[in-house]
Scaffold this active site. Structure first.
Site, PDB file in Angstrom:
ATOM      1  N   ARG A  68       0.873  -1.289   0.264  1.00 42.09           N
ATOM      2  CA  ARG A  68      -0.037  -0.222  -0.227  1.00 42.09           C
ATOM      3  C   ARG A  68       0.925   2.021   0.253  1.00 42.09           C
ATOM      4  O   ARG A  68       0.396   1.878  -0.347  1.00 42.09           O
ATOM      5  CB  ARG A  68      -1.104  -0.192   0.886  1.00 42.09           C
ATOM      6  CG  ARG A  68      -1.911   1.035   0.869  1.00 42.09           C
ATOM      7  CD  ARG A  68      -2.233   2.054   1.488  1.00 42.09           C
ATOM      8  NE  ARG A  68      -1.229   1.873   2.578  1.00 42.09           N
ATOM      9  CZ  ARG A  68      -0.534   2.876   2.837  1.00 42.09           C
ATOM     10  NH1 ARG A  68      -0.453   4.102   2.904  1.00 42.09           N
ATOM     11  NH2 ARG A  68       0.348   2.686   5.091  1.00 42.09           N
ATOM     12  N   PRO A 101      16.887  14.284   8.027  1.00 36.21           N
ATOM     13  CA  PRO A 101      17.819  13.591   9.013  1.00 36.21           C
ATOM     14  C   PRO A 101      17.675  14.348  10.306  1.00 36.21           C
ATOM     15  O   PRO A 101      17.318  13.501  11.950  1.00 36.21           O
ATOM     16  CB  PRO A 101      19.169  14.058   8.739  1.00 36.21           C
ATOM     17  CG  PRO A 101      19.500  13.463   7.590  1.00 36.21           C
ATOM     18  CD  PRO A 101      18.455  14.220   6.916  1.00 36.21           C
ATOM     19  N   ILE A 124      13.238   7.831   2.845  1.00 36.27           N
ATOM     20  CA  ILE A 124      12.612   7.820   1.673  1.00 36.27           C
ATOM     21  C   ILE A 124      11.594   6.819   1.242  1.00 36.27           C
ATOM     22  O   ILE A 124      12.787   6.169   0.466  1.00 36.27           O
ATOM     23  CB  ILE A 124      13.151   8.982   0.892  1.00 36.27           C
ATOM     24  CG1 ILE A 124      12.914  10.605   1.215  1.00 36.27           C
ATOM     25  CG2 ILE A 124      11.825   9.671  -0.433  1.00 36.27           C
ATOM     26  CD1 ILE A 124      12.285  11.012   1.932  1.00 36.27           C
ATOM     27  N   THR A 125       9.957   6.368   0.893  1.00 32.17           N
ATOM     28  CA  THR A 125      10.241   5.717   0.088  1.00 32.17           C
ATOM     29  C   THR A 125      10.184   5.296  -0.865  1.00 32.17           C
ATOM     30  O   THR A 125       9.489   6.242  -1.579  1.00 32.17           O
ATOM     31  CB  THR A 125       8.478   5.096   0.995  1.00 32.17           C
ATOM     32  OG1 THR A 125       7.966   5.528   2.236  1.00 32.17           O
ATOM     33  CG2 THR A 125       7.559   4.240   0.565  1.00 32.17           C
ATOM     34  N   LEU A 173       0.625  15.508   1.402  1.00 28.43           N
ATOM     35  CA  LEU A 173       0.426  14.489   2.849  1.00 28.43           C
ATOM     36  C   LEU A 173      -0.520  14.733   3.157  1.00 28.43           C
ATOM     37  O   LEU A 173      -0.943  13.047   3.615  1.00 28.43           O
ATOM     38  CB  LEU A 173       1.039  15.050   3.679  1.00 28.43           C
ATOM     39  CG  LEU A 173       3.086  14.894   3.734  1.00 28.43           C
ATOM     40  CD1 LEU A 173       3.731  15.807   4.735  1.00 28.43           C
ATOM     41  CD2 LEU A 173       3.529  13.695   3.245  1.00 28.43           C
ATOM     42  N   ARG A 227      -2.532  10.690   3.324  1.00 30.60           N
ATOM     43  CA  ARG A 227      -3.132  10.402   4.677  1.00 30.60           C
ATOM     44  C   ARG A 227      -4.366   9.653   4.497  1.00 30.60           C
ATOM     45  O   ARG A 227      -4.637   9.157   5.148  1.00 30.60           O
ATOM     46  CB  ARG A 227      -3.060  11.593   5.193  1.00 30.60           C
ATOM     47  CG  ARG A 227      -1.302  11.819   5.910  1.00 30.60           C
ATOM     48  CD  ARG A 227      -1.814  13.902   6.594  1.00 30.60           C
ATOM     49  NE  ARG A 227      -0.210  13.740   7.075  1.00 30.60           N
ATOM     50  CZ  ARG A 227      -0.152  14.923   7.580  1.00 30.60           C
ATOM     51  NH1 ARG A 227      -0.964  15.798   7.159  1.00 30.60           N
ATOM     52  NH2 ARG A 227       0.882  15.141   7.404  1.00 30.60           N
ATOM     53  N   ARG A 274      -8.976 -23.175  18.101  1.00 30.67           N
ATOM     54  CA  ARG A 274      -8.285 -23.422  18.723  1.00 30.67           C
ATOM     55  C   ARG A 274      -8.479 -23.997  20.247  1.00 30.67           C
ATOM     56  O   ARG A 274      -9.379 -23.250  20.356  1.00 30.67           O
ATOM     57  CB  ARG A 274      -7.218 -22.075  19.385  1.00 30.67           C
ATOM     58  CG  ARG A 274      -6.250 -22.204  20.014  1.00 30.67           C
ATOM     59  CD  ARG A 274      -4.830 -22.648  19.409  1.00 30.67           C
ATOM     60  NE  ARG A 274      -3.773 -23.009  21.182  1.00 30.67           N
ATOM     61  CZ  ARG A 274      -2.898 -24.049  21.434  1.00 30.67           C
ATOM     62  NH1 ARG A 274      -2.737 -25.033  20.866  1.00 30.67           N
ATOM     63  NH2 ARG A 274      -2.118 -24.188  22.134  1.00 30.67           N
ATOM     64  N   GLU A 326       3.794  10.383   7.644  1.00 32.73           N
ATOM     65  CA  GLU A 326       2.881  10.726   7.534  1.00 32.73           C
ATOM     66  C   GLU A 326       2.393  11.173   8.001  1.00 32.73           C
ATOM     67  O   GLU A 326       1.098  11.627   8.333  1.00 32.73           O
ATOM     68  CB  GLU A 326       1.474  10.149   6.625  1.00 32.73           C
ATOM     69  CG  GLU A 326       2.431   9.569   5.255  1.00 32.73           C
ATOM     70  CD  GLU A 326       1.612  10.330   4.382  1.00 32.73           C
ATOM     71  OE1 GLU A 326       1.971  11.127   4.110  1.00 32.73           O
ATOM     72  OE2 GLU A 326       2.894   9.486   3.337  1.00 32.73           O
ATOM     73  N   THR A 358       3.165  12.058  12.391  1.00 32.49           N
ATOM     74  CA  THR A 358       2.827  10.813  13.931  1.00 32.49           C
ATOM     75  C   THR A 358       1.532  10.798  14.684  1.00 32.49           C
ATOM     76  O   THR A 358       0.911  12.436  14.444  1.00 32.49           O
ATOM     77  CB  THR A 358       4.070  11.468  14.602  1.00 32.49           C
ATOM     78  OG1 THR A 358       3.749  12.883  15.159  1.00 32.49           O
ATOM     79  CG2 THR A 358       5.447  11.085  14.826  1.00 32.49           C
TER      80      THR A 358
END
Ligand SMILES: Cc1cc2nc3c(=O)[nH]c(=O)nc-3n(C[C@H](O)[C@H](O)[C@H](O)COP(=O)(O)OP(=O)(O)OC[C@H]3O[C@@H](n4cnc5c(N)ncnc54)[C@H](O)[C@@H]3O)c2cc1C
Length: 389
Positions: A95, A139, A168-169, A244, A248, A273, A368, A370
Site C-alpha cells: 500500500r 535527518p 524516503i519510500t 501528505l 494520509r 484452537r 505521514e 506522527t
C-alpha cells in the site's frame, strides 16, 4: 487458510456503489492471489516485489483518482480508499508503494506541474514504467519539515541542489524524485531524475518494520538540474503538506485493511484452537477482545466512508483527514497486538500475518505525520490554539 470474506458488521457494503464494490473486490482478489502467497518471503528477505508493479498498474491503482487523459482510472475517492484498504490487508509496504506513487508523486505533478511535466511523467507513472518517490523528511527535520536544510540555488540555466533526505519510500528504485528544498528561503518542489550527477539514493537497511518496502536516503551534492524541473504551480510548505493530506487519506483506509487481516486471523484461530477442552473463542475474555476489534473496525470503516464522501464532494478538510489517520492507525495497531495475544505463541510466527502487520503499523503510526502531530492538528482545529512549539 480460508478465503477472506470481508468484515462488514454494519452492512456498509450496502452504502457502496457497484463501481466501488467492483474496485474493492478486484483488488481483494489480487491480494489473495498475488500478494499473500509471496509477501512473507519478501518480508523476510527485506525486498519489494517489483514484478508486481505492472500488474498493479494494470488494475488502475496508480494515480487512480486522476483523469483518464493521463492513462489513469478516474476513480472516485471512496473507490480509491477501498483499493488502499485491500492493498494494506495484504501488506502496508505494498500500500505504501501505491500511496507514494499516487498521492506523493503523481498528485503533485498533476496539481503543481507544468503541462510538459504532466505529459512527460503521468502516463509513465500510471503504467508503472516509471517509479517515483517523495523527499521531504531530513535527518534533522521530521515532524518539523519547515526547518529543512536542503537548498536550491538559482543559476543562469537552472538550479543547484545540496542537502540530504532520509526515510524516503521507493528512493533507491525511483526514476524521479519529487524533492522539496528551500529556494531563497521558500519551500519549492523540484523533479530530480535518477542518474543526475551528484544525486544518489542508497537504501536504508536494518528495519524491523515495513520490511517489504524500499526505504532510502537521498543525497544531493551540487546537483545541477534544468529550469524546467521546478514545479511551477506554487511555493511554500503548504504544497508538500497538501500532498501528505492525500496520502494520509489513503492510509486511513489502509489501516482498516491491516486491522481486518488481524481480526480475521484472530477470529479463525479462536474458533479452532482448543484449550481446557473448548475452543478459546468460547471464553468470555477472548470474546471481549474480538468484540473490541470488530467494534473499532466498524467505527473506522464508517469514518473512512464519510470522509471519502466529503472528499468526493470537495468538502473534506485536512484536519478531518488527520482525525481519521490518527484514529484508524492507532486502533489498527491495538487490534494487531490483541490478535497477536489471541494467537498465543503462534502469534509470533510468520505463518500468520499478525506480527508482520503489527510491525508494519509501527511505521504507519509514525510516517505521514506522527500520532502526536495529528493530535495537535485536530487540537488546534477545535480550540483555535496551536500547540506545536
Ligand atoms: C518506513 C518509513 C517510510 C517513510 N517514507 C517517507 C517518504 O517517502 N518521504 C518522506 O519525506 N518521509 C518519509 N518518512 C518519514 C516520516 O514522515 C517521519 O519519520 C515522520 O514525519 C516523523 O519524523 P521523525 O521520524 O524525524 O520523528 P520526530 O519528528 O523526531 O519525532 C519524534 C517523536 O517526537 C514527537 N514530537 C515531535 N514534535 C512534537 C511536538 N511538537 N509535540 C509533541 N510531540 C512531538 C513525535 O510525535 C515523535 O513521537 C518515512 C518514515 C518511515 C518510518
Amino acid at each position: 487458510m480460508a478465503k477472506f470474506q470481508g468484515v462488514d458488521y454494519y452492512s456498509i457494503d450496502g452504502l457502496l456503489s457497484e463501481e466501488e464494490l467492483l474496485a474493492r473486490n478486484t483488488i481483494r482478489e489480487f491480494v489473495d492471489e498475488s500478494i499473500l502467497p509471496i509477501i512473507e518471503k519478501h518480508n523476510r528477505a527485506g525486498t519489494f516485489p517489483l514484478d508486481l508493479v505492472p500488474k498493479m498498474a494494470g488494475l488502475g491503482m496508480f494515480g487512480a483518482t486522476l483523469p483518464p487523459k493521463y492513462g489513469c482510472a478516474g476513480m472516485n475517492n471512496v473507490a480509491y480508499g477501498l483499493v488502499m484498504q485491500e492493498l494494506e490487508r495484504g501488506d502496508s509496504a505494498i500500500r505504501s508503494f501505491a500511496s507514494v506513487q499516487s498521492a506523493l508523486v503523481m498528485y503533485p505533478i498533476f496539481t503543481f506541474g507544468s503541462d510538459k511535466q504532466k505529459d512527460m511523467w503521468l502516463p509513465k507513472l500510471a503504467t508503472g514504467e516509471k517509479i517515483g518517490c517523495f523527499g521531504l523528511t531530513e535527518p534533522d527535520f521530521g515532524s518539523n519539515p519547515g526547518g529543512m536544510i536542503t537548498r536550491a540555488v538559482e543559476t543562469p540555466d537552472g538550479y543547484v541542489l545540496n542537502g540530504a533526505k532520509m526515510w524516503i519510500t521507493n528512493g533507491t528504485i525511483a526514476d524521479v524524485a519529487v524533492v522539496w528544498a528551500k529556494l531563497n528561503g521558500v519551500v519549492t518542489g523540484f523533479l530530480v531524475e535518477k542518474g543526475t550527477r551528484g544525486f544518489s539514493a542508497p537504501e536504508m537497511r536494518g528495519k524491523h518494520s515495513l520490511r517489504a518496502s524500499v526505504t532510502s536516503e537521498l543525497i544531493f551534492e551540487d546537483v545541477h538540474i534544468p529550469k524546467e524541473s521546478r514545479l511551477p504551480g506554487g511555493t511554500g510548505l503548504k504544497l508538500p503538506l497538501s500532498c501528505l493530506s492525500q496520502a494520509r487519506y489513503g492510509i486511513a483506509w489502509g489501516a482498516v485493511g491491516a486491522a481486518m487481516a488481524c481480526y480475521d486471523a484472530a477470529l479463525n484461530y479462536a474458533r479452532t484452537r482448543i484449550q481446557f477442552d473448548k475452543p478459546i473463542a468460547s471464553f468470555q475474555l477472548t470474546q471481549m477482545r474480538l468484540v473490541h476489534m470488530v467494534t473499532e473496525i466498524t467505527k473506522a470503516q464508517l469514518l473512512c466512508l464519510q470522509l471519502g464522501r466529503l472528499k468526493d464532494a470537495g468538502k473534506a478538510r485536512f484536519q478531518q483527514v488527520s482525525l481519521a489517520k490518527r484514529n484508524n492507525v492507532y486502533h489498527a495497531l491495538e487490534i494487531a497486538r490483541e490478535a497477536r495475544g489471541i494467537l498465543g505463541a503462534n502469534g509470533i510466527l510468520d505463518e500468520y500475518p499478525v506480527m508482520r502487520h503489527a510491525a508494519n503499523l509501527e511505521s504507519v503510526i509514525t510516517y505521514e505525520g506522527t500520532h502526536e502531530m495529528h493530535t495537535l492538528i485536530v487540537g488546534e482545529d477545535i480550540t483555535g490554539i496551536p500547540a506545536y512549539a
